[in-house]
Design an enzyme around this catalytic site. Structure first.
Site, PDB file in Angstrom:
ATOM      1  N   HIS A 222      -2.420  -0.985   9.856  1.00 44.63           N
ATOM      2  CA  HIS A 222      -2.030  -2.377  10.109  1.00 44.63           C
ATOM      3  C   HIS A 222      -0.853  -2.368  11.074  1.00 44.63           C
ATOM      4  CE1 HIS A 222      -3.884  -4.652   6.553  1.00 44.63           C
ATOM      5  NE2 HIS A 222      -4.395  -3.446   6.533  1.00 44.63           N
TER       6      HIS A 222
ATOM      7  N   GLU B  35       0.816  -1.236   0.000  1.00 46.08           N
ATOM      8  CA  GLU B  35       0.000   0.000   0.000  1.00 46.08           C
ATOM      9  C   GLU B  35       0.839   1.272   0.000  1.00 46.08           C
ATOM     10  OE1 GLU B  35      -3.485   0.530   2.373  1.00 46.08           O
ATOM     11  OE2 GLU B  35      -4.386  -1.326   1.714  1.00 46.08           O
TER      12      GLU B  35
END
Lengths: 419, 419
Positions: free
Chosen positions: A272, A49
């Protein structure tokens, strides 16, 4: 290589949540991530990402002394978001873009625009060939009604096949990334069964994880909060998986996660948690090779998971064909309406209404045409994955029962799965 | 395996020109092809442009006794057109779809809709691991103004990378297919230099080709008729390439083509000629291994071809970005016109004209939007191929001059290619 050879490998993995215009505190988080990676000096840092190439270039410059080699994997419209920083020279690089990755008309989800992929890096460490893979699979937006399940299973199969075929002369295989699957999910089992990769979280002798729950995951809400085991933040979709192929054995000494914040400043790196694994590679006599790839005891579980994946892909194919047929009917209806509007426009009474309805009607026909083509492509991609699975099923059954010829086994495999 | 081990491998390749509704005499040609393949009983028959799955199923049934194993590779909207029939059991199957394959708005060319790919088959023959690849690259519609050149070079690089990374434990590598490139074209040289594959036509001791010119190729007109060497029909875009990886050597005993007609009935199989090669694989002491992969004498030609491909991809990237920027301007203009039309429609005088212009204007904005997204994706794909090439250039230069560090070599490679 000495018989008591031992190699320590420190690996970092993080889904960085680095989405231009959408992710919060990007610049600050990237800066702190760079500082942290410089301080810790891992052998490999694998990131997902990172959808801003500027941020990759910023990190590349910041990390250039500690991690002299780096690569940014480019694919799709937005990019794959994958990149890697390595302390050791990267010998070879390759990328494989997944055939299926969601739907272009699901703009709010956006995965289709990203070109999800798997990146391969070949490194030579102390005479050892290490194949490191980094990937990010399609997100799961609803666990109860997951419209992307067939695509994620197909991606997991493509990933497993890519690893299986490209790692045949590697000594050690490492896969890091955000699989967007819980540990017992079909795709995850398929990947592990077909490649023989082992989960660092399950195998480690020493796990240190966050205890104060998740940080930004619930705010971002792109994965459900269902509890799946003792992992601190309830969900586990990021993985460090590994195996030693032959003559070596590999073990995970420690696996750490961040704890809702980075270890120094107290604010999180991402939505995350980061994974930090310390792996040890040692010599192993061939007979003690612990690699479980396709060994007889595991064959029944491999067959089970292959059959389950076959069925799931079959459901996906039926769904894709249904949508293609539906779009086909809409095209026919739209064309009929267009003719009707032309007739109406030729008369005097309803000319203005007819002209006004042209735009949405042409849009309908073009939109349905695009949807028809897209779902035809989806069906083809799913069919290919299903055919490969069926072929493997035939081969596995044949080795189970060598008295069956290859073709009889293939026939039984296909017969068993045909509805 | 005995020291005097020798394996004969008979291979058949044909671009079948099997396009539903377009190709002439399909049923008849398929029937005769099936008869011929049954009669000749090759080890492997690799076919391209079989775009009718019904025809594949027909051949599968017809050939089931002589070629018990078969596979049809499915991808894209129409399909890859690739399939294979094998006398020996196929151990493993994998497919890689090319990232770039023409433009969706070039509907009359149609390559984009096909999902061009490379198929891999792993076979075990007398203890030997054979990796056989079948592929079909983007067509060349104009040699003078080839708008697909960058895509074909990128496809050739992806193909070379796929073979390079998936054949590392193969004993023999075989590539058959329609590369849509002449033997000295950039993509063809790149493929051969990076993989070490050798051209059966150049290497064979015994070539038997047609002498009465080409048959249906000029009628179909999708490749130019420029003469490139002594090949009977002037153009050579179908290939049988091979190499032995280690401990073995491979040679081409005979290479035959059809002669504008099939050998029995006198009418052609396709608008391409078939290739029939007889290869011999023998043991070879490692020091006599003739594989030319990346050996020192070839390094300078590898560097040359890598640099040329780097430049060609750079031109493609610039072109893709230009189109994306142009589409961006058209979107802005279209949106401005939409606002203008809304203002006009609000008034009385030009209402009907304004409403009438909505449809083409909305079409313009949507079309330009699609073109913008497509060319952004194209630029990303070309950038990835270019980055991989640049990385290889850096590594090759580093091995040429080991005193340079890997990073200095990389820097020099990138500096040399940056415009």
């Amino acid at each position: 290589m000495k018989p008591n050879f031992s190699l320590r490998l420190r690996v970092f993995n993080l889904n960085c949540w680095d989405i231009p215009y959408l992710s919060k505190h990007r610049a600050d988080r990237m800066e702190r991530l760079g500082d942290f990676l410089n301080l810790e000096s891992f052998d490999l840092a694998l990131l997902e990402e990172v959808w801003s190439e500027q941020d990759f270039q910023y990190l590349r410059q910041k990390l250039s002394l500690t991690y002299p080699d780096a690569h940014y994997f480019r694919s799709g419209i937005i990019g794959s978001g994958l990149c890697v920083f390595s302390k050791h020279p990267i010998q070879e690089i390759m990328q494989h873009v997944y055939t299926l990755n969601g739907y272009p008309y699901m703009v709010c989800h956006g995965d289709w625009f990203c070109g999800k992929a798997v990146g391969l890096l070949v490194l030579h460490l102390s005479g050892l060939v290490l194949n490191a893979y980094v990937t990010h699979l399609h997100a799961e937006y609803s666990r109860q009604k997951d419209i992307y399940l067939a695509h994620r299973v197909a991606q997991a199969w493509e990933l497993a096949q890519f690893i299986h075929h490209t790692s045949k002369n590697a000594d050690v295989v490492l896969l890091c990334g955000d699989l967007n699957m819980h540990p017992k999910d079909l795709g995850c089992c398929l990947l592990k069964e077909w490649t023989g990769l082992r989960d660092a979280y399950i195998e480690t002798q020493d796990f240190k994880g966050s205890e104060d729950g998740c940080t930004m995951v619930p705010k971002n809400c792109y994965v459900s909060q269902q509890d799946l085991g003792p992992f601190p933040f309830g969900i586990r979709i990021d993985y460090v998986l590994y195996k030693a192929v032959s003559g070596f054995c590999i073990s995970c000494k420690t696996l750490k996660t961040t704890s809702g914040s980075d270890p120094h400043s107290g604010t999180p790196f991402s939505d995350h948690e980061a994974l930090m694994a310390t792996l040890y590679v040692r010599h192993s006599p061939p007979q003690q090779d612990p690699s479980p790839t396709n060994g007889p005891p595991e064959r029944s579980s491999l067959i089970g998971v292959l059959r389950e994946a076959w069925t799931e892909l079959g459901l996906g194919i039926a769904q894709a064909r249904w949508w293609a047929a539906f779009a086909g009917y809409v095209i026919v209806l739209g064309l009929f309406l267009l003719v009707l509007l032309c007739v109406l426009a030729a008369g005097e009474r309803a000319m203005e209404v007819a002209i006004l309805l042209w735009t949405p009607n042409i849009g309908l026909v073009l939109g349905a045409g695009a949807i028809y083509l897209f779902h035809m492509q989806e069906a083809k991609g799913l069919c290919q994955a299903q055919a490969e699975l069926q072929h493997v099923l035939g081969r596995v059954r044949e080795t189970q029962n060598p008295r069956l010829g290859p073709h009889l086994a293939q026939l039984l495999a296909s017969g068993g799965e045909q509805s």
